[in-house]
Design a protein around this motif. Structure first.
Motif, PDB file in Angstrom:
ATOM      1  N   SER A  53      43.180  36.871  49.914  1.00  0.00           N
ATOM      2  CA  SER A  53      43.836  36.818  51.266  1.00  0.00           C
ATOM      3  C   SER A  53      43.313  37.394  52.172  1.00  0.00           C
ATOM      4  O   SER A  53      43.387  37.349  53.262  1.00  0.00           O
ATOM      5  CB  SER A  53      45.313  36.566  50.827  1.00  0.00           C
ATOM      6  N   GLY A  54      42.823  38.541  51.699  1.00  0.00           N
ATOM      7  CA  GLY A  54      42.237  39.645  52.603  1.00  0.00           C
ATOM      8  C   GLY A  54      41.822  40.632  51.771  1.00  0.00           C
ATOM      9  O   GLY A  54      41.803  40.683  50.697  1.00  0.00           O
ATOM     10  N   LEU A  55      41.879  42.056  52.625  1.00  0.00           N
ATOM     11  CA  LEU A  55      41.296  43.177  51.744  1.00  0.00           C
ATOM     12  C   LEU A  55      42.568  44.258  52.193  1.00  0.00           C
ATOM     13  O   LEU A  55      42.227  45.201  51.621  1.00  0.00           O
ATOM     14  CB  LEU A  55      40.015  43.921  52.527  1.00  0.00           C
ATOM     15  N   GLY A  56      43.641  43.927  52.737  1.00  0.00           N
ATOM     16  CA  GLY A  56      44.454  44.900  52.864  1.00  0.00           C
ATOM     17  C   GLY A  56      45.503  45.119  51.674  1.00  0.00           C
ATOM     18  O   GLY A  56      45.501  44.418  50.903  1.00  0.00           O
ATOM     19  N   PRO A  57      46.542  45.979  51.785  1.00  0.00           N
ATOM     20  CA  PRO A  57      47.163  46.418  50.671  1.00  0.00           C
ATOM     21  C   PRO A  57      48.273  45.340  50.212  1.00  0.00           C
ATOM     22  O   PRO A  57      48.852  45.431  49.440  1.00  0.00           O
ATOM     23  CB  PRO A  57      48.043  47.694  51.398  1.00  0.00           C
ATOM     24  N   ARG A  58      48.431  44.353  51.229  1.00  0.00           N
ATOM     25  CA  ARG A  58      49.318  43.306  50.881  1.00  0.00           C
ATOM     26  C   ARG A  58      48.592  42.066  50.722  1.00  0.00           C
ATOM     27  O   ARG A  58      49.268  40.722  50.423  1.00  0.00           O
ATOM     28  CB  ARG A  58      50.381  43.023  52.322  1.00  0.00           C
ATOM     29  N   SER A  59      47.233  41.954  50.551  1.00  0.00           N
ATOM     30  CA  SER A  59      46.569  40.849  50.132  1.00  0.00           C
ATOM     31  C   SER A  59      46.795  40.584  48.594  1.00  0.00           C
ATOM     32  O   SER A  59      47.467  41.383  47.576  1.00  0.00           O
ATOM     33  CB  SER A  59      44.939  41.130  50.312  1.00  0.00           C
ATOM     34  N   TYR A  60      45.931  39.545  48.038  1.00  0.00           N
ATOM     35  CA  TYR A  60      46.762  38.928  46.759  1.00  0.00           C
ATOM     36  C   TYR A  60      45.451  37.837  46.487  1.00  0.00           C
ATOM     37  O   TYR A  60      44.594  37.456  47.357  1.00  0.00           O
ATOM     38  CB  TYR A  60      48.094  38.004  46.825  1.00  0.00           C
ATOM     39  N   PRO A  61      45.438  37.670  45.053  1.00  0.00           N
ATOM     40  CA  PRO A  61      44.189  36.900  44.810  1.00  0.00           C
ATOM     41  C   PRO A  61      44.563  35.331  44.944  1.00  0.00           C
ATOM     42  O   PRO A  61      45.673  35.084  44.813  1.00  0.00           O
ATOM     43  CB  PRO A  61      44.380  37.100  43.032  1.00  0.00           C
ATOM     44  N   ILE A  62      43.431  34.470  45.431  1.00  0.00           N
ATOM     45  CA  ILE A  62      43.647  33.150  45.614  1.00  0.00           C
ATOM     46  C   ILE A  62      42.732  32.354  44.940  1.00  0.00           C
ATOM     47  O   ILE A  62      43.004  31.234  44.502  1.00  0.00           O
ATOM     48  CB  ILE A  62      43.306  32.810  47.050  1.00  0.00           C
ATOM     49  N   GLU A  63      41.531  33.030  44.453  1.00  0.00           N
ATOM     50  CA  GLU A  63      40.706  32.264  43.272  1.00  0.00           C
ATOM     51  C   GLU A  63      40.036  33.136  42.484  1.00  0.00           C
ATOM     52  O   GLU A  63      39.725  34.219  42.858  1.00  0.00           O
ATOM     53  CB  GLU A  63      39.277  31.705  44.197  1.00  0.00           C
ATOM     54  N   ILE A  64      40.030  32.897  41.037  1.00  0.00           N
ATOM     55  CA  ILE A  64      39.437  33.656  40.154  1.00  0.00           C
ATOM     56  C   ILE A  64      38.701  32.695  39.181  1.00  0.00           C
ATOM     57  O   ILE A  64      38.713  31.722  39.087  1.00  0.00           O
ATOM     58  CB  ILE A  64      40.628  34.292  39.256  1.00  0.00           C
ATOM     59  N   ALA A  65      37.540  33.462  38.938  1.00  0.00           N
ATOM     60  CA  ALA A  65      36.482  32.912  38.081  1.00  0.00           C
ATOM     61  C   ALA A  65      35.893  33.705  37.042  1.00  0.00           C
ATOM     62  O   ALA A  65      35.874  34.989  37.320  1.00  0.00           O
ATOM     63  CB  ALA A  65      35.467  32.343  38.903  1.00  0.00           C
ATOM     64  N   TRP A  66      35.474  33.268  35.679  1.00  0.00           N
ATOM     65  CA  TRP A  66      34.775  34.160  34.955  1.00  0.00           C
ATOM     66  C   TRP A  66      33.915  33.441  34.435  1.00  0.00           C
ATOM     67  O   TRP A  66      33.837  31.966  34.296  1.00  0.00           O
ATOM     68  CB  TRP A  66      35.788  34.751  33.789  1.00  0.00           C
ATOM     69  N   ALA A  67      32.692  33.883  34.055  1.00  0.00           N
ATOM     70  CA  ALA A  67      31.683  33.329  33.243  1.00  0.00           C
ATOM     71  C   ALA A  67      30.986  34.108  32.275  1.00  0.00           C
ATOM     72  O   ALA A  67      31.141  35.545  32.296  1.00  0.00           O
ATOM     73  CB  ALA A  67      30.614  33.179  34.260  1.00  0.00           C
ATOM     74  N   ASP A  68      30.713  33.425  30.979  1.00  0.00           N
ATOM     75  CA  ASP A  68      30.316  34.264  29.719  1.00  0.00           C
ATOM     76  C   ASP A  68      29.061  33.953  29.588  1.00  0.00           C
ATOM     77  O   ASP A  68      28.601  32.825  29.420  1.00  0.00           O
ATOM     78  CB  ASP A  68      31.048  33.745  28.603  1.00  0.00           C
ATOM     79  N   SER A  69      28.053  34.900  29.430  1.00  0.00           N
ATOM     80  CA  SER A  69      26.392  34.718  29.369  1.00  0.00           C
ATOM     81  C   SER A  69      26.313  34.399  28.061  1.00  0.00           C
ATOM     82  O   SER A  69      25.222  33.559  27.763  1.00  0.00           O
ATOM     83  CB  SER A  69      25.814  35.989  29.928  1.00  0.00           C
ATOM     84  N   GLY A  70      26.749  34.763  27.037  1.00  0.00           N
ATOM     85  CA  GLY A  70      26.634  34.271  25.722  1.00  0.00           C
ATOM     86  C   GLY A  70      26.831  32.897  25.405  1.00  0.00           C
ATOM     87  O   GLY A  70      26.295  32.525  24.348  1.00  0.00           O
ATOM     88  N   SER A  71      27.917  32.497  25.977  1.00  0.00           N
ATOM     89  CA  SER A  71      28.065  30.934  25.607  1.00  0.00           C
ATOM     90  C   SER A  71      28.230  29.961  26.661  1.00  0.00           C
ATOM     91  O   SER A  71      28.185  28.586  26.467  1.00  0.00           O
ATOM     92  CB  SER A  71      29.788  30.990  25.004  1.00  0.00           C
TER      93      SER A  71
END
Length: 155
Positions: free
Chosen positions: A8-26
């Motif tokens: 949501s931003g970069l400040g101390p009260r910000s929070y995650p809004i989108e997460i992604a992970w990727a695995d190169s092995g599979s």
């Protein structure tokens, strides 16, 4: 395995809004939005951050709850060490997510220094600076993976 978080931003009260992970092995990957509406303390919203990631706050209502997000991450990443390129920020946002859900991560986050030697880190910074990041979590997770592969092959 690489992970990226948009927030949501970069400040101390910000929070995650989108997460992604990727695995190169599979070639497996996952990406999802997080609905902040159920967490009372998650009200901070930075318009400048929105202009970078282009995720309007209104679109987050269709995202996962914090518990669903944590369960989904734990189900697939359990026991893994996941690499991110901004460990200080990503760890902060991951901690905010799991604290809000009153859960613990079943995986570890690590920075690039866990897989790249000092001279490769210097090369990574050059490669990453030349890239144009889309600031969407899945695109950036794949970009991180590609940059790491390039650095690992660079001696």
């Amino acid at each position: 395995m690489c992970l990226d978080i948009e927030a949501s931003g970069l400040g101390p009260r910000s929070y995650p809004i989108e997460i992604a992970w990727a695995d190169s092995g599979s070639d497996e990957h996952d990406t999802f939005l997080i609905n902040p509406n159920e967490v009372e303390q998650w009200s901070d919203w930075d318009e400048k951050a929105q202009s970078i990631h282009n995720i309007p706050r209104e679109s987050l209502v269709s995202g996962l709850s914090v518990r669903e997000a944590c369960s989904r991450l734990n189900a697939r990443l359990a026991g893994c060490t996941v690499i991110c390129d901004a460990l200080e920020f990503d760890y902060f946002w991951m901690r905010r997510l799991f604290d809000a859900a009153r859960m613990n991560p079943a995986f570890k986050l690590a920075g690039l220094d866990a897989v790249l030697r000092p001279e490769q880190l210097i090369y990574y910074r050059i490669v990453a600076k030349a890239e144009v990041r889309k600031h969407r979590a899945l695109d950036d997770a794949y970009a991180l993976m590609a940059s790491m592969k390039q650095c690992l092959s660079h001696t």
